[in-house]
Enzyme design. Structure first.
Site, PDB file in Angstrom:
ATOM      1  N   LYS A  92     -63.062 -16.986 -52.105  1.00 34.76           N
ATOM      2  CA  LYS A  92     -63.770 -16.660 -53.344  1.00 34.76           C
ATOM      3  C   LYS A  92     -64.336 -17.932 -53.934  1.00 34.76           C
ATOM      4  O   LYS A  92     -63.618 -18.762 -54.491  1.00 34.76           O
ATOM      5  CB  LYS A  92     -62.815 -15.982 -54.326  1.00 34.76           C
ATOM      6  N   ASP A 152     -58.371  -5.748 -65.744  1.00 35.39           N
ATOM      7  CA  ASP A 152     -59.601  -5.338 -65.063  1.00 35.39           C
ATOM      8  C   ASP A 152     -59.286  -4.474 -63.845  1.00 35.39           C
ATOM      9  O   ASP A 152     -59.788  -4.718 -62.743  1.00 35.39           O
ATOM     10  CB  ASP A 152     -60.422  -6.568 -64.653  1.00 35.39           C
TER      11      ASP A 152
END
Length: 394
Positions: free
Chosen positions: A84, A182
């Site tokens: 990432k 989230d």
């Protein structure tokens, strides 16, 4: 020993240099200071990750999130990883980066993505995770047809239950407890056996046992936001539970919870589910591609989702209770549950001028209120829709 960092803001202490305090959240020094402490985080060089991804070649790109791009990589020992790379324009600052490293490196659970290491060189901030062969639930369930995976009911049920186990661990077993903030389909990843693992802890908050709620700037994704959190900025574990309820409805229906159900008067998936509750037609929400499922079991999962998303937060079950409700054949009466209001994009409301990114508060019966709610949106890199939101607490 490295400096200790607080996940709720700036580091607890700052070093002095030439008689002056240095900025502790301005770059490499802050990150390296943290990384001297955890023993289970491997430091990768930028060149090593550059080589693993063939110079971050577009063909190795496997996903995008609000904070950066994810690439598939192969290390020198042939280990496959997900890398990432946080974007330079990312809203995830050093504090969020430190939060994700510190939290994920210290927790282990079969339904949580494992952080393998990170890279901090120059302006580069990169996280290295275990690679999960089937990408995200969003791709498998809601993505382009050529990327979708055939998910029968047993697989969908297992994804619901596994995700619930992972979230229950964060809420009730991790020390200190963690609120993810989230939970959504793109943050649930699937391994080669389609077992779910919760990922992306960039927005997560530590939640000590003696704290009932945290007043904070709201961050999350439109369609998954609990109303009391979106409007008041008061974060509790029940905000995650609300998001999980929306996720369960997505898994059952094969529809996105963050987009309007266009053919049904612009209802969101959640509004549609509650409308079907009122009309005693809950099974109408089931994905038309699902065949050969147990209506009784699917109905129970839908009802659990309604329990999770009801308007009164303290009436929502805990994640431990959710796991039990999903696993046990118990009777669930949804008739007396309180329907929630829904936070949604203004441009999803019929008659609203297009192009506005302001949010509205939509109540049952399409009655609009609090249209001036201070919601601003940032663009989700996965699509052209406005989905990531931040709300100033009152």
């Amino acid at each position: 020993m490295g400096r200790r960092f607080c996940c709720f803001g700036a580091p607890r202490s700052r070093e002095k240099k030439n008689g002056h305090r240095t900025k502790s959240d301005s770059g490499v020094g802050a990150v390296v200071g943290l990384l001297q402490a955890p023993k289970n985080v491997r430091l990768f060089s930028y060149n090593e990750l550059k080589s693993a991804t063939r110079n971050f070649h577009p063909t190795n790109r496997i996903g995008r999130g609000g904070f950066g791009v994810v690439y598939k990589g192969t290390l020198r020992d042939e280990t496959q990883v997900a890398i990432k790379s946080l974007s330079a324009e990312s809203k995830q600052g050093t504090n969020e980066f430190l939060t994700e490293i510190d939290m994920v490196s210290n927790i282990r659970h079969p339904n949580l993505v494992q952080l393998m290491g990170c890279c901090v060189e120059g302006t580069n901030r990169i996280l290295v995770y275990e690679y999960l062969e089937n990408n995200s639930l969003e791709n498998a369930l809601l993505g382009p047809k050529n990327k979708r995976i055939a998910l029968d009911w047993p697989k969908r049920a297992a994804i619901c239950v596994g995700t619930a186990h992972g979230l229950a661990f964060l809420h009730e077993e991790a020390e200190p407890h963690i609120v993810h903030r989230d939970i959504k389909a793109s943050n649930v990843l699937l391994d080669k056996d389609l077992a779910p693992k919760i990922g992306d802890f960039g927005l997560a908050k530590l939640f000590p046992n003696n704290v009932t709620h945290i007043s904070t700037r709201v961050a999350g994704t439109m369609g998954y936001l609990a109303p009391e959190y979106a409007l008041l900025g008061q974060l509790t574990k029940k905000a995650d539970i609300y998001s999980f309820g929306v996720l369960v409805l997505e898994i059952i229906s094969g529809r996105s919870g963050s987009k309007s159900v266009w053919e049904l008067d612009m209802h969101t998936l959640l509004e549609w589910a509650w409308k079907l509750r009122d009309e005693d037609r809950l099974l109408d929400i089931v994905d038309r591609e699902l065949v050969g499922y147990s209506e009784e079991e699917v109905l129970r999962f839908i009802k659990v989702a309604l329990f999770c998303t009801q308007g009164t937060s303290n009436q929502r079950p805990s994640m431990k209770q959710v796991v039990e409700m999903l696993s046990d054949e118990i009777g669930l009466d949804v008739g007396s549950l309180i329907q929630p209001g829904v936070v949604k994009d203004r441009d999803q409301i019929p008659g609203n001028p297009s192009g506005s990114s302001r949010g509205v508060w939509r109540q049952k019966g399409d009655r609009l209120a609090n249209a001036a709610s201070p919601i601003t949106s940032t663009r989700n890199m996965n699509s052209s829709t406005m989905s990531m939101v931040e709300v100033e607490p009152r």
